[in-house]
Design a protein around this motif. Structure first.
Motif: not given
Lengths: 300, 258
Positions: B55-65
């Motif tokens: 959950d955190f990984g995909l969240g950071v990935l989305t926000l970062g990208l």
């Protein structure tokens, strides 16, 4: 190389303001194999002309017709080299990467681009910095890099917008020498400047722009000769004769080293005086005004 | 053929310039954030630490990208005009379309690299904590990349008609609204008011509906996706991207570059 025909362009500074005219029905022609100076004060419309010339902006009316030797469509740009005013390139690329980039999108083959990068970077004394990131370059180095990028594909028409702005005297001299070299190799060089002496020094022709209108276009030598013929000032150089000349003191003593300037109407009196006093003279010439003085005169 | 070659040359050097800028450090920092947050969260969680980590990984990935896409996209073309590099480029045998596509592909390459690094880190952490990788996780990662690409195109589109700050603000507004619209449609308040329902329907047609390409909930709650949902999400994102690309090219072709 191109004909600029009846071009007008106006801009709106903001939504409510009425548009101001940057170019007002201007026409001029660039002859092939010449170095032509594009003169004008800041805001005269030089950069606007160049932007229209290169299709960055469109004119309100009028047209630009290019010579057939330049080709048509995008192909034309393979034969044109352009250097924009105050360039600032991709800061994180190195100089050599940037030049490679410019050469590759202009269809320059690998061998030729390598040879041209070496040749011009040495000539413009920037070869030592080519492997450094562009963000570390000084203003003069950026100008040099920009000039190489503009000529790396061996164009036949070179258009430069204020190429010598911000350069030190040595840099200016080097740039001027390169423009002459390019012209001698058969290229057409067209560069804008607001420094008249630069244009006078190396150009054979000039286009002078003033508040969006063409003030003069044509040969510089012809203009200077005409102005010289019209000139009413004469200069006498003597062998260190320091006393006043002529009874009515018509002469202006320059630097008190035996140089005198006087008005054409006093020529006869001065000549008589010289003969009477047996003054040894070195030269007696009609003073040639500088291009700058002529342009001021045309303006007024 | 020549145009395609030039597009790739421009893309290559755009990517190189971006890669050499400080953006790579940001991607590495985001990667470290994924590892740290995932580890801390999994330590504080009972039951399904791998799900929390993902959950955190995909969240950071989305926000970062999306962040990279919006902030880099806002200056991608405008910076070229301001620094006059654009004049250097367009005075070459390069059409405006080729220049624009090259620049966008360059940024897309950077987004793809960031997706690869951050996606791999998120999934690796998930696997390390005992999770099993399935197709949905991979599709989800790819859709996050498409979401960022869509955000980039919207920002570029705005940046051609307004300034970079305004284009960031407008894109963020559309991004938030685009994610909220899926939930809003289900609200009783909306369902009871046909006018609002119609307005949302109209909004969905004209503006991007990011909720259509967001399958994170299906991944995290292990719910199987409805038949054809992923396909439709890819088709929607691609179609909307082409629509935006058409608008961007049309605007840029007629833009006065003064």
């Amino acid at each position: 190389m191109f004909d600029f025909i009846n071009i007008s362009k106006s801009f709106k500074t903001d939504f409510w303001a009425s548009p101001f005219t940057a170019l007002d029905d201007i026409s001029f022609k660039l002859e092939p194999h010449t170095i032509t100076g594009f003169l004008g004060a800041n805001g005269a419309g030089k950069t606007t002309c160049l932007k229209i010339l290169l299709s960055f902006i469109s004119p309100d009316s009028g047209s630009v017709i290019f010579s057939k030797s330049l080709g048509s469509g995008l192909k034309r740009f393979e034969r044109i080299g352009f250097f924009p005013e105050r360039p600032y390139f991709y800061p994180d690329l190195t100089g050599v990467e940037f030049l490679e980039f410019m050469a590759r999108i202009t269809n320059v083959g690998k061998q030729v681009r390598k040879k041209n990068i070496e040749l011009w970077s040495e000539k413009l004394k920037i070869d030592h910095a080519l492997n450094r990131k562009i963000r570390t370059y000084s203003k003069g180095m950026l100008q040099r890099l920009g000039l190489i990028a503009a000529i790396i594909h061996d164009p036949i028409l070179i258009i430069l917008d204020e190429p010598m702005a911000g350069l030190d005297p040595i840099g200016r001299k080097e740039f001027k020498d390169i423009f002459i070299q390019l012209w001698k190799s058969g290229k057409t060089v067209f560069f804008s400047s607001h420094i008249v002496s630069d244009v006078e020094e190396i150009c054979s022709k000039a286009v002078v722009l003033e508040k969006g209108k063409v003030l003069y276009q044509g040969n510089i030598d012809k203009l200077l000769l005409e102005a010289q013929n019209e000139s009413s000032i004469w200069e006498l150089k003597t062998n260190n004769y320091t006393h006043p000349i002529a009874t009515h003191n018509p002469c202006e003593v320059l630097e008190n080293k035996g140089r005198f300037q006087f008005h054409k109407t006093d020529l006869k009196e001065v000549l008589t005086y010289i003969q009477e006093k047996d003054i040894e003279i070195q030269s007696l010439t009609n003073v040639r005004p500088s291009l700058e003085e002529i342009i001021y005169k045309i303006k007024s | 053929m020549n145009s395609i070659k030039k597009t790739f040359i421009i893309a290559k050097y755009t990517f190189l310039d971006l890669l050499k800028s400080r953006i790579l450090i940001l991607i590495i920092l985001l990667g470290l954030a994924i590892l740290t947050i995932s580890y801390v969260a999994s330590e504080l969680t009972f039951g399904v630490p791998q799900k929390v980590s993902l959950d955190f990984g995909l969240g950071v990935l989305t926000l970062g990208l999306v962040g990279i896409a919006i902030f880099m996209g806002a200056t991608l073309i405008i910076k070229e005009i301001e620094s006059r590099t654009l004049y250097m480029m367009l005075s070459r045998p390069v059409s405006r379309e080729v220049f624009l596509l090259g620049k966008m592909f360059g940024l897309l390459q950077l987004l793809a690299l960031a997706t690869l690094i951050l996606g791999l880190l998120s999934i690796s952490m998930f696997v390390l904590l005992g999770g099993t990788v399935n197709d949905t996780i991979i599709y989800c990662t790819l859709l996050i990349f498409l979401e960022a690409a869509l955000a980039m195109l919207i920002t570029i589109c705005f940046s051609l008609v307004t300034n970079s700050v305004a284009s960031v603000v407008y894109t963020l507004a559309l991004y938030v609204a685009g994610h909220a619209i899926g939930e809003l449609k289900q609200f009783g308040y909306v369902l009871n008011r046909p006018f609002l329902a119609k307005f949302l329907k109209f909004y969905e047609i004209v503006f991007p509906n990011f909720s259509k390409i967001n399958i994170k909930d299906y991944v995290l709650y292990d719910v199987s996706l409805p038949h054809g949902y992923t396909q439709n999400a890819f088709i929607y994102a691609s179609a909307y991207s082409f629509f935006l690309l058409f608008i961007i090219i049309t605007v840029f072709k007629h833009k006065e570059l003064d």
